[in-house]
Design an enzyme around this catalytic site. Structure first.
Site, PDB file in Angstrom:
ATOM      1  N   ARG A  46     -36.968  23.680  47.820  1.00 63.31           N
ATOM      2  CA  ARG A  46     -37.757  22.879  48.759  1.00 63.31           C
ATOM      3  C   ARG A  46     -38.086  21.514  48.160  1.00 63.31           C
ATOM      4  NH1 ARG A  46     -42.814  26.020  50.170  1.00 63.31           N
ATOM      5  NH2 ARG A  46     -42.826  26.330  47.944  1.00 63.31           N
ATOM      6  N   CYS A  47     -37.095  20.881  47.592  1.00 61.48           N
ATOM      7  CA  CYS A  47     -37.266  19.625  46.860  1.00 61.48           C
ATOM      8  C   CYS A  47     -36.386  18.561  47.501  1.00 61.48           C
ATOM      9  CB  CYS A  47     -36.850  19.868  45.406  1.00 61.48           C
ATOM     10  SG  CYS A  47     -36.833  18.406  44.357  1.00 61.48           S
ATOM     11  N   GLY A  48     -36.751  17.315  47.353  1.00 60.95           N
ATOM     12  CA  GLY A  48     -35.922  16.234  47.857  1.00 60.95           C
ATOM     13  C   GLY A  48     -34.556  16.185  47.197  1.00 60.95           C
ATOM     14  N   PHE A  49     -34.445  16.790  46.010  1.00 59.67           N
ATOM     15  CA  PHE A  49     -33.172  16.811  45.291  1.00 59.67           C
ATOM     16  C   PHE A  49     -32.347  18.065  45.577  1.00 59.67           C
ATOM     17  CE2 PHE A  49     -35.844  14.008  42.651  1.00 59.67           C
ATOM     18  CZ  PHE A  49     -35.048  12.865  42.687  1.00 59.67           C
ATOM     19  N   THR A  50     -32.860  18.962  46.423  1.00 59.87           N
ATOM     20  CA  THR A  50     -32.146  20.206  46.733  1.00 59.87           C
ATOM     21  C   THR A  50     -30.709  19.975  47.205  1.00 59.87           C
ATOM     22  OG1 THR A  50     -34.230  21.348  47.188  1.00 59.87           O
ATOM     23  CG2 THR A  50     -32.234  22.345  48.089  1.00 59.87           C
TER      24      THR A  50
END
Length: 167
Positions: A46-50
Protein backbone atom coordinates in the site's frame (compact mmCIF):
# COMPACT_ATOMS: atom_id res chain seq x y z
CA UNK A 1 29.62 -20.08 15.00
CA UNK A 2 31.19 -17.57 17.37
CA UNK A 3 29.30 -14.41 18.16
CA UNK A 4 30.92 -11.15 19.04
CA UNK A 5 30.04 -8.07 20.89
CA UNK A 6 26.56 -7.30 22.20
CA UNK A 7 24.83 -7.90 18.87
CA UNK A 8 25.99 -11.46 18.27
CA UNK A 9 27.24 -10.89 14.71
CA UNK A 10 30.69 -11.98 13.65
CA UNK A 11 32.88 -10.28 11.09
CA UNK A 12 32.72 -13.27 8.76
CA UNK A 13 28.93 -13.41 8.44
CA UNK A 14 27.28 -13.09 5.04
CA UNK A 15 23.72 -12.81 3.72
CA UNK A 16 23.79 -16.62 3.43
CA UNK A 17 23.79 -16.95 7.24
CA UNK A 18 20.16 -15.84 7.53
CA UNK A 19 16.70 -17.24 6.94
CA UNK A 20 13.14 -16.00 6.92
CA UNK A 21 9.60 -17.24 6.37
CA UNK A 22 8.16 -16.91 2.87
CA UNK A 23 4.65 -15.69 2.06
CA UNK A 24 3.35 -19.29 2.31
CA UNK A 25 4.91 -19.90 5.73
CA UNK A 26 7.87 -21.98 4.49
CA UNK A 27 11.33 -21.41 5.91
CA UNK A 28 13.78 -19.95 3.39
CA UNK A 29 17.40 -20.64 4.32
CA UNK A 30 19.56 -18.21 2.35
CA UNK A 31 22.44 -20.69 2.68
CA UNK A 32 20.88 -22.59 -0.22
CA UNK A 33 21.76 -19.62 -2.45
CA UNK A 34 25.42 -19.59 -1.44
CA UNK A 35 27.60 -18.46 -4.32
CA UNK A 36 24.72 -16.67 -6.05
CA UNK A 37 24.16 -12.92 -6.18
CA UNK A 38 21.13 -11.75 -4.21
CA UNK A 39 18.97 -8.69 -4.87
CA UNK A 40 17.03 -7.90 -1.67
CA UNK A 41 14.18 -5.37 -1.61
CA UNK A 42 11.91 -4.43 1.30
CA UNK A 43 8.41 -4.02 -0.10
CA UNK A 44 4.91 -2.95 0.89
CA UNK A 45 1.57 -3.36 -0.86
CA UNK A 46 0.00 0.00 0.00
CA UNK A 47 2.86 2.34 -0.89
CA UNK A 48 3.37 4.84 -3.68
CA UNK A 49 6.31 2.69 -4.78
CA UNK A 50 4.25 -0.54 -4.94
CA UNK A 51 4.17 -0.40 -8.77
CA UNK A 52 7.90 -1.24 -8.57
CA UNK A 53 6.73 -4.84 -8.13
CA UNK A 54 6.24 -4.77 -11.90
CA UNK A 55 9.86 -3.64 -12.37
CA UNK A 56 11.02 -6.40 -10.00
CA UNK A 57 9.04 -8.99 -11.95
CA UNK A 58 10.57 -7.70 -15.21
CA UNK A 59 14.02 -8.01 -13.63
CA UNK A 60 13.16 -11.56 -12.57
CA UNK A 61 12.02 -12.47 -16.08
CA UNK A 62 15.13 -10.94 -17.68
CA UNK A 63 17.50 -12.77 -15.32
CA UNK A 64 15.65 -16.01 -14.54
CA UNK A 65 18.12 -18.01 -16.66
CA UNK A 66 21.01 -16.69 -14.57
CA UNK A 67 21.72 -17.43 -10.92
CA UNK A 68 20.55 -14.01 -9.66
CA UNK A 69 18.16 -14.47 -6.73
CA UNK A 70 15.52 -11.81 -6.14
CA UNK A 71 13.96 -11.56 -2.69
CA UNK A 72 11.05 -9.29 -1.79
CA UNK A 73 10.88 -8.77 1.96
CA UNK A 74 7.38 -7.56 2.75
CA UNK A 75 7.28 -5.25 5.74
CA UNK A 76 4.89 -3.06 7.66
CA UNK A 77 7.73 -1.09 9.27
CA UNK A 78 6.51 2.02 7.46
CA UNK A 79 2.80 1.27 8.08
CA UNK A 80 2.00 0.49 4.45
CA UNK A 81 1.67 -3.30 4.36
CA UNK A 82 -1.31 -5.51 5.00
CA UNK A 83 -1.15 -7.68 8.10
CA UNK A 84 -2.74 -10.60 6.25
CA UNK A 85 -0.48 -12.66 4.01
CA UNK A 86 -3.56 -13.46 1.92
CA UNK A 87 -4.07 -9.75 1.18
CA UNK A 88 -0.38 -9.40 0.31
CA UNK A 89 -0.59 -12.41 -2.01
CA UNK A 90 -3.52 -10.82 -3.83
CA UNK A 91 -1.44 -7.73 -4.58
CA UNK A 92 1.66 -9.72 -5.53
CA UNK A 93 -0.01 -12.45 -7.55
CA UNK A 94 -3.13 -10.90 -8.99
CA UNK A 95 -1.84 -7.38 -9.71
CA UNK A 96 1.80 -8.15 -10.54
CA UNK A 97 2.02 -11.93 -11.18
CA UNK A 98 5.10 -12.18 -8.95
CA UNK A 99 7.22 -15.30 -9.46
CA UNK A 100 10.23 -14.48 -7.24
CA UNK A 101 10.54 -15.29 -3.52
CA UNK A 102 8.40 -13.09 -1.29
CA UNK A 103 8.48 -13.12 2.51
CA UNK A 104 5.79 -13.00 5.13
CA UNK A 105 5.78 -9.53 6.74
CA UNK A 106 9.09 -8.85 8.51
CA UNK A 107 10.20 -5.75 10.45
CA UNK A 108 13.10 -4.03 8.65
CA UNK A 109 13.89 -1.24 11.11
CA UNK A 110 14.04 -0.55 14.82
CA UNK A 111 14.82 -2.81 17.74
CA UNK A 112 12.62 -5.60 16.37
CA UNK A 113 14.17 -5.55 12.87
CA UNK A 114 14.78 -8.96 11.35
CA UNK A 115 18.38 -10.12 11.93
CA UNK A 116 19.17 -9.65 8.20
CA UNK A 117 18.44 -5.95 8.49
CA UNK A 118 20.18 -5.60 11.87
CA UNK A 119 23.27 -7.22 10.32
CA UNK A 120 23.12 -4.97 7.22
CA UNK A 121 23.02 -1.94 9.51
CA UNK A 122 25.80 -3.13 11.79
CA UNK A 123 28.08 -4.45 9.05
CA UNK A 124 27.47 -1.82 6.33
CA UNK A 125 25.78 1.09 8.16
CA UNK A 126 22.84 0.80 5.76
CA UNK A 127 19.17 0.72 6.64
CA UNK A 128 16.00 1.22 4.66
CA UNK A 129 14.61 4.71 5.05
CA UNK A 130 11.39 3.72 3.32
CA UNK A 131 9.77 0.88 1.36
CA UNK A 132 11.49 -0.47 -1.75
CA UNK A 133 15.08 0.06 -0.61
CA UNK A 134 17.30 -2.22 -2.67
CA UNK A 135 20.43 -4.15 -1.70
CA UNK A 136 22.68 -6.12 -4.04
CA UNK A 137 24.93 -8.83 -2.59
CA UNK A 138 27.79 -10.43 -4.49
CA UNK A 139 28.56 -14.14 -4.80
CA UNK A 140 30.47 -13.99 -1.51
CA UNK A 141 27.34 -12.76 0.28
CA UNK A 142 28.60 -9.22 0.88
CA UNK A 143 26.70 -6.02 0.15
CA UNK A 144 28.19 -4.24 -2.84
CA UNK A 145 25.59 -1.54 -3.52
CA UNK A 146 22.27 -0.17 -2.30
CA UNK A 147 19.65 2.12 -3.81
CA UNK A 148 16.80 4.18 -2.43
CA UNK A 149 13.10 3.84 -3.14
CA UNK A 150 13.41 6.39 -5.94
CA UNK A 151 15.56 4.06 -8.07
CA UNK A 152 13.44 1.51 -9.89
CA UNK A 153 14.66 -2.11 -9.73
CA UNK A 154 15.34 -2.23 -13.48
CA UNK A 155 17.22 1.07 -13.55
CA UNK A 156 20.35 1.04 -15.75
CA UNK A 157 22.62 1.59 -12.71
CA UNK A 158 21.23 -1.55 -11.06
CA UNK A 159 21.34 -3.52 -14.32
CA UNK A 160 25.02 -2.57 -14.75
CA UNK A 161 25.89 -3.85 -11.27
CA UNK A 162 23.93 -7.08 -11.82
CA UNK A 163 25.61 -7.63 -15.18
CA UNK A 164 29.03 -7.20 -13.53
CA UNK A 165 28.12 -9.92 -11.02
CA UNK A 166 26.69 -12.51 -13.40
CA UNK A 167 29.24 -12.19 -16.23
Amino acid sequence: MFFCCKTGYTNNMTIYDFSFEDIDGNSIDLGKFKGKPIFLVNTASRCGFTPQYENLQNLFINYKKTDLTILAITSNSFNQEYSSTEDIKKICLVNYDIKFITSSPIPVKGSDAHPIYSWIFEEYNEKPKWNFYKYLFNRDGHLIKSWSSMTKPDNNRIIKEIENLIN
